[in-house]
Design an enzyme around this catalytic site. Sequence first.
Site, mmCIF file in Angstrom:
data_model
loop_
_atom_site.group_PDB
_atom_site.id
_atom_site.type_symbol
_atom_site.label_atom_id
_atom_site.label_comp_id
_atom_site.label_asym_id
_atom_site.label_seq_id
_atom_site.Cartn_x
_atom_site.Cartn_y
_atom_site.Cartn_z
ATOM 1 C CE LYS A 81 -4.047 1.869 2.525
ATOM 2 N NZ LYS A 81 -4.964 1.643 3.656
ATOM 3 C CB SER A 156 -8.382 3.404 2.492
ATOM 4 O OG SER A 156 -7.530 2.816 3.466
ATOM 5 C CB SER A 180 -8.522 0.481 5.356
ATOM 6 O OG SER A 180 -9.271 1.644 5.168
HETATM 7 N N1 GLN Z 1 -13.311 3.639 5.815
HETATM 8 C C1 GLN Z 1 -12.803 4.079 7.090
HETATM 9 C C2 GLN Z 1 -12.454 5.530 7.038
HETATM 10 O O1 GLN Z 1 -12.654 6.139 6.015
HETATM 11 C C3 GLN Z 1 -11.631 3.245 7.496
HETATM 12 C C4 GLN Z 1 -10.391 3.634 6.820
HETATM 13 C C5 GLN Z 1 -9.210 2.813 7.229
HETATM 14 O O2 GLN Z 1 -9.336 1.769 7.855
HETATM 15 N N2 GLN Z 1 -8.056 3.338 6.889
HETATM 16 O O3 GLN Z 1 -11.999 6.112 7.986
#
Ligand code: GLN
Length: 485
Positions: A81, A156, A180
């Site tokens: 990532k 994400s 994410s």
């Molecule tokens: N979708 C969640 C957010 O937007 C989690 C994101 C993540 O785990 N980095 O905060």
Amino acid sequence: MSPAPAPNTALALAAAIRAGERSAVDVLDEHLARIEAAEPEIHAFNVVNAEAARPVAEAVDRRVADGEDPGALAGVPLALKDNLCTRGVPTTCSSKILEGWVPPYDATVVERLLASGAVVVGKTNLDEFAMGSSTENSAFGPTRNPVDTSRVPGGSSGGSAAAVAAGFAPISLGSDTGGSIRQPAALCGVVGVKPTYGLVSRYGLIAFASSLDQIGPFATTVADAALLLEVIAGHDPADATSIPQDVPAISDHLDDGVAGLRVGLVSELMGEGIHPDVAARVREAADALAAAGATVEEVSVPAVTYGLSAYYLIAPAEASSNLARFDGVRYGLRVDGATTNEMMVNTRTAGFGDEVKRRIMLGTYALSAGYYDAFYGKAQKVRTLICRDFAAAYERFDVLLSPTSPTTAFELGAIHDPLTMYLNDICTIPTNLAGHAAMSVPFGTGAHGLPVGVQVLAPALGEVPMFQAAAAIEAAAPTSEEASS
Ligand code: GLN
């Protein structure tokens, strides 16, 4: 004895390369060819490191020829990532504000992967600064779901999930602050793990919400995810929150079965808001565990219903502080202005996207004098209630079960409203608030033949039983033909 791993798993590739049956360079070329063919449509990567990867693969082949041990992931292609620092390779967080910044050091997980013989093929796309659930918040354009390219891969870590689902690399790393890793794993039909907070070093992970962030694996099988976790886990003095303890021997216990394992199905995460197809698959997975000898019961964990509200105060509060460092002075982009203050305003206005700005404003507001007690302080109290309710459930159960995501993959552009987008994480966020472990395992399909993920949750350092339950769910999962009939 376990069956031989499928030929394209990390386990099988590493075994074949270590035995000299396959060359790491051939394996790399095969994956680069797949990337070349499908990446223009999928856009899993921000950068593909074909040139840099080749000498790494060659070195693995040389070590094998010299009779040396090239490591547990010898010659296995891997994607990272793009919020993990890589020395000499741009790390962007899919944000314009980091444009041109090249980290002078590797994240601890990257160092460990390189030492284990893995071959990094590229850096994957993400929602900007890991804020989102669809990878549509990337400043460089969205990633598409390899299962159905009209749909999002989740987020994400959508690029890392898509890279594995598309066969660009058998394994990849993501980060999970509120879901994410697990949610994109579910939407792309792969395995994704959020380890216990502190099990994997966060040194070199660009921080979003430091009390929640954790790095973890994506893989096509539970066994590959266990192998990758064992490579990256373990104490690191460079991360003050790293647990000073040996890595649990997860792989050794994968085939132990689930006889006698106490499994709780979380009632609050099985009803309202969960698509009936998804809930049905989770119940089938629970039945499969029972058939394999586990005891399965419903359990109430009442405070999880407040997880989302607490998270959307705590995570933005921490983000507003963490992202203050991107000021046009120290990293990446600078947009000049007449004064230093104007330069900072111009840089942050041009460099951050809408969702990141929304989070910074939310977080700054929640922390401001006069509102701190009502918002941030209250959210921390709710966090304690969630920990308390989980602790009560784990007195009676070894692991818990729920959906990973309330729905299967949705179409690109389908969700405009941020609050609707936030609902993607209702099942995953409570684990991060508690600092526990959880993982998503593919189990059949739902609407439109799209993959469904079952979430296995465990208490802190409960990775061994969590992976055992996951292995049993994987073994019972319907094949793609069964699922589509
Ligand atoms: N979708 C969640 C957010 O937007 C989690 C994101 C993540 O785990 N980095 O905060």
